[in-house]
Design a protein around this motif. Structure first.
Motif, PDB file in Angstrom:
ATOM      1  N   GLU A  48       0.838  -1.206   0.000  1.00 10.01           N
ATOM      2  CA  GLU A  48       0.000   0.000   0.000  1.00 10.01           C
ATOM      3  C   GLU A  48       0.874   1.258   0.000  1.00 10.01           C
ATOM      4  N   SER A  49       1.931   1.241   0.774  1.00  9.67           N
ATOM      5  CA  SER A  49       2.852   2.383   0.816  1.00  9.67           C
ATOM      6  C   SER A  49       3.571   2.555  -0.523  1.00  9.67           C
ATOM      7  N   LEU A  50       4.002   1.454  -1.110  1.00  6.93           N
ATOM      8  CA  LEU A  50       4.663   1.515  -2.416  1.00  6.93           C
ATOM      9  C   LEU A  50       3.703   2.027  -3.482  1.00  6.93           C
ATOM     10  N   ALA A  51       2.459   1.613  -3.415  1.00  6.40           N
ATOM     11  CA  ALA A  51       1.458   2.099  -4.371  1.00  6.40           C
ATOM     12  C   ALA A  51       1.292   3.610  -4.243  1.00  6.40           C
ATOM     13  N   LEU A  94      -3.716   1.956 -10.236  1.00  9.09           N
ATOM     14  CA  LEU A  94      -2.504   1.275 -10.704  1.00  9.09           C
ATOM     15  C   LEU A  94      -2.802   0.290 -11.826  1.00  9.09           C
ATOM     16  N   VAL A  95      -3.941  -0.359 -11.783  1.00  7.08           N
ATOM     17  CA  VAL A  95      -4.349  -1.235 -12.883  1.00  7.08           C
ATOM     18  C   VAL A  95      -4.503  -0.413 -14.163  1.00  7.08           C
ATOM     19  N   ALA A  96      -5.083   0.771 -14.031  1.00 11.79           N
ATOM     20  CA  ALA A  96      -5.214   1.659 -15.200  1.00 11.79           C
ATOM     21  C   ALA A  96      -3.836   2.054 -15.729  1.00 11.79           C
ATOM     22  N   TRP A  97      -2.907   2.347 -14.826  1.00  7.15           N
ATOM     23  CA  TRP A  97      -1.555   2.670 -15.268  1.00  7.15           C
ATOM     24  C   TRP A  97      -0.874   1.472 -15.948  1.00  7.15           C
ATOM     25  N   HIS A 113       7.043  -1.638 -12.405  1.00  9.41           N
ATOM     26  CA  HIS A 113       6.819  -2.651 -11.375  1.00  9.41           C
ATOM     27  C   HIS A 113       5.344  -2.952 -11.105  1.00  9.41           C
ATOM     28  N   LEU A 114       4.450  -2.271 -11.787  1.00 15.99           N
ATOM     29  CA  LEU A 114       3.036  -2.336 -11.418  1.00 15.99           C
ATOM     30  C   LEU A 114       2.389  -3.707 -11.601  1.00 15.99           C
ATOM     31  N   GLU A 115       2.738  -4.433 -12.630  1.00 14.72           N
ATOM     32  CA  GLU A 115       2.104  -5.735 -12.830  1.00 14.72           C
ATOM     33  C   GLU A 115       2.328  -6.647 -11.633  1.00 14.72           C
ATOM     34  N   LYS A 122       6.749   5.820 -17.984  1.00 18.91           N
ATOM     35  CA  LYS A 122       6.872   4.408 -18.348  1.00 18.91           C
ATOM     36  C   LYS A 122       7.855   3.695 -17.419  1.00 18.91           C
ATOM     37  N   HIS A 123       8.979   4.334 -17.148  1.00 22.11           N
ATOM     38  CA  HIS A 123       9.974   3.731 -16.258  1.00 22.11           C
ATOM     39  C   HIS A 123       9.455   3.625 -14.825  1.00 22.11           C
ATOM     40  N   LEU A 124       8.750   4.653 -14.365  1.00 21.89           N
ATOM     41  CA  LEU A 124       8.274   4.671 -12.977  1.00 21.89           C
ATOM     42  C   LEU A 124       7.105   3.719 -12.728  1.00 21.89           C
ATOM     43  N   THR A 125       6.557   3.140 -13.777  1.00 20.11           N
ATOM     44  CA  THR A 125       5.446   2.202 -13.618  1.00 20.11           C
ATOM     45  C   THR A 125       5.828   0.777 -14.025  1.00 20.11           C
TER      46      THR A 125
END
Length: 111
Positions: A39-42, A100-103, A83-85, A78-81
């Motif tokens: 949650e904090s990382l998100a 985050l799913v949208a990102w 890790h999202l998957e 693009k680089h900052l996202t």
């Protein structure tokens, strides 16, 4: 493409996000420590992004015609996202996870 200060800051943030995601994936989340809390990382991830997914997707449609500064910003996003998957699987359903799913869906559209 980025000046040293701006590029270094984005690179450090991206590496931090990737490391934290790796630790969460391998060792499991720890909600008592913000470094290992999904949650904090998100929240930290969303705080670094200047665009919404809709704005980024709209700009990405004609990115070749954009000024170099906007292309840089799209690349930064693009680089900052990256890790999202992995991260979204650790989040409870809710508005932050949905953002985050949208990102994650927008990321492949970015240059």
């Amino acid at each position: 493409m980025l000046d040293n200060a701006e590029g270094r800051s984005a690179q450090v943030a991206q590496q931090d996000f990737m490391l934290r995601t790796w630790v969460i994936d391998r060792l499991g989340p720890d909600d008592t420590d913000p470094d290992w809390s999904p949650e904090s990382l998100a929240s930290d991830t969303l705080d670094t992004l200047a665009f919404t997914p809709t704005q980024a997707a709209g700009l990405a449609e004609g990115w070749r015609d954009l000024p170099i500064e906007q292309i840089r910003e799209l690349r930064r996003h693009k680089h900052l996202t990256a890790h999202l998957e992995s991260l979204v699987g650790h989040l409870t359903p809710g508005p932050v996870r949905e953002r985050l799913v949208a990102w994650a869906a927008t990321r492949p559209l970015l240059p």
